[in-house]
Write a protein that holds these residues in place. Structure first.
Motif, PDB file in Angstrom:
ATOM      1  N   ALA A 208       0.795  -1.233   0.000  1.00  0.00           N
ATOM      2  CA  ALA A 208       0.000   0.000   0.000  1.00  0.00           C
ATOM      3  C   ALA A 208       0.830   1.287   0.000  1.00  0.00           C
ATOM      4  O   ALA A 208       0.532   2.214  -0.764  1.00  0.00           O
ATOM      5  CB  ALA A 208      -0.972  -0.006   1.181  1.00  0.00           C
ATOM      6  N   PRO A 209       1.882   1.417   0.855  1.00  0.00           N
ATOM      7  CA  PRO A 209       2.633   2.686   0.870  1.00  0.00           C
ATOM      8  C   PRO A 209       3.225   3.059  -0.490  1.00  0.00           C
ATOM      9  O   PRO A 209       3.120   4.214  -0.925  1.00  0.00           O
ATOM     10  CB  PRO A 209       3.734   2.423   1.902  1.00  0.00           C
ATOM     11  CG  PRO A 209       3.157   1.393   2.812  1.00  0.00           C
ATOM     12  CD  PRO A 209       2.344   0.509   1.919  1.00  0.00           C
ATOM     13  N   GLY A 210       3.831   2.095  -1.171  1.00  0.00           N
ATOM     14  CA  GLY A 210       4.390   2.379  -2.486  1.00  0.00           C
ATOM     15  C   GLY A 210       3.322   2.745  -3.491  1.00  0.00           C
ATOM     16  O   GLY A 210       3.517   3.636  -4.331  1.00  0.00           O
ATOM     17  N   TYR A 211       2.175   2.064  -3.403  1.00  0.00           N
ATOM     18  CA  TYR A 211       1.059   2.357  -4.315  1.00  0.00           C
ATOM     19  C   TYR A 211       0.545   3.778  -4.090  1.00  0.00           C
ATOM     20  O   TYR A 211       0.290   4.520  -5.047  1.00  0.00           O
ATOM     21  CB  TYR A 211      -0.057   1.344  -4.092  1.00  0.00           C
ATOM     22  CG  TYR A 211      -1.265   1.554  -4.967  1.00  0.00           C
ATOM     23  CD1 TYR A 211      -1.235   1.231  -6.321  1.00  0.00           C
ATOM     24  CD2 TYR A 211      -2.440   2.074  -4.441  1.00  0.00           C
ATOM     25  CE1 TYR A 211      -2.341   1.422  -7.129  1.00  0.00           C
ATOM     26  CE2 TYR A 211      -3.557   2.265  -5.237  1.00  0.00           C
ATOM     27  CZ  TYR A 211      -3.504   1.947  -6.585  1.00  0.00           C
ATOM     28  OH  TYR A 211      -4.604   2.143  -7.386  1.00  0.00           O
ATOM     29  N   VAL A 212       0.408   4.168  -2.824  1.00  0.00           N
ATOM     30  CA  VAL A 212      -0.080   5.513  -2.510  1.00  0.00           C
ATOM     31  C   VAL A 212       0.908   6.569  -2.997  1.00  0.00           C
ATOM     32  O   VAL A 212       0.511   7.593  -3.571  1.00  0.00           O
ATOM     33  CB  VAL A 212      -0.323   5.654  -0.994  1.00  0.00           C
ATOM     34  CG1 VAL A 212      -0.624   7.110  -0.634  1.00  0.00           C
ATOM     35  CG2 VAL A 212      -1.473   4.754  -0.557  1.00  0.00           C
ATOM     36  N   LEU A 213       2.190   6.330  -2.788  1.00  0.00           N
ATOM     37  CA  LEU A 213       3.207   7.285  -3.256  1.00  0.00           C
ATOM     38  C   LEU A 213       3.140   7.426  -4.775  1.00  0.00           C
ATOM     39  O   LEU A 213       3.305   8.527  -5.310  1.00  0.00           O
ATOM     40  CB  LEU A 213       4.597   6.828  -2.831  1.00  0.00           C
ATOM     41  CG  LEU A 213       4.946   6.992  -1.346  1.00  0.00           C
ATOM     42  CD1 LEU A 213       6.328   6.421  -1.058  1.00  0.00           C
ATOM     43  CD2 LEU A 213       4.895   8.469  -0.950  1.00  0.00           C
TER      44      LEU A 213
END
Length: 265
Positions: A208-213
């Motif tokens: 999720a964090p990489g996707y959001v970034l």
């Protein structure tokens, strides 16, 4: 023995704030970075090969076409190499990732805290090859099951989840690991399915964090670095939980192959 999901999760979590887990985290970072480079490199190499094939004699030089290709902006770590080198790099990272996986499983199956198992390198080459083959065979069987319907594929994935564990921990051949891994999950496949759902959710949370970034337009290098770092943590956690679940399903008094008490606390 029966599978206790909360206990497996708690036991897996308890193995992360340790010295050996910190060392394994660094290894996961290295493997994750290499995997990203290899994947992006292979993707661009395939794109370039297809472009040359369709353009024929009008194909532009590789360095120019790769720089202008649609994948260039999203592949900041790709190397400007040919398809043969790209495939070789991709295969190398698969072997390296499996090697780290062997060490990780052998460590988390035991009671290691400050040091690795004394026999962590036991028959390492033989086990590494068999683990790679076993993983390939299991994936093929899952794929075949999924062709007929999704449910058979899921069932096979659950039933054969511990096949590589049997190879890595017990030094078994692929055939023996398939047979014994299937038997090990007998009667415990429903709770194991729920555990795998939890592990899948952990993996999604890690992505999720990489996707959001990426959605907010962060630089690709920041997206990649975040994805590799968070993915290393979730990868360690899911392996630790899986290892503790594996131990739960072994008979009372069971100890890993090698010395009866090969792990240092």
């Amino acid at each position: 023995m029966s599978l206790d999901i909360p206990a497996a999760i708690e036991d897996g979590l308890a193995r992360l704030p340790t010295r050996v887990a910190a060392i394994l985290f660094v290894a996961y970072l290295v493997v994750g970075a290499l995997s990203t480079v290899a994947g992006q490199t292979l993707g661009l190499a395939v794109q370039e090969t297809l472009r040359r094939t369709f353009q024929g004699s009008n194909a532009v030089p590789p360095s120019e076409s790769m720089a202008a290709g649609p994948m260039a902006d999203t592949s900041p770590l790709a190397l400007d190499v040919g398809p043969v080198v790209a495939v070789a790099l991709f295969l190398i990272q698969i072997v390296l990732a499996q090697a780290v996986g062997v060490v990780t499983v052998r460590t988390f199956v035991g009671q290691a805290r400050r040091s690795f198992p004394d026999d962590v390198d036991r028959r390492f080459g033989w086990v590494l090859v068999n683990a790679l083959v076993a993983g390939f065979v299991v994936n093929v069987l899952i794929f075949v099951g999924a062709i007929f319907l999704i449910v058979p594929g899921i069932y096979v994935a659950v039933a054969l989840y511990f096949v590589q564990f049997e190879v890595i921990v017990e030094d078994k051949s692929v055939v023996d690991a398939l047979r014994d891994g299937w038997a090990l999950t007998g009667g415990q496949r429903l709770p194991l399915f729920f555990l795998l759902v939890v592990l899948f959710a952990i993996g999604l949370a890690g992505a999720a964090p990489g996707y959001v970034l990426g959605l907010v337009g962060a630089p690709q290098l920041a997206v990649v670095a975040t994805s590799v770092a968070v993915g290393s943590v979730t990868g360690l956690l899911t392996t630790a939980i899986g290892a503790r679940a594996y131990v739960q399903l072994k008979p009372d008094g069971w100890a890993p192959a090698g010395d009866a008490s090969p792990f240092k606390y």
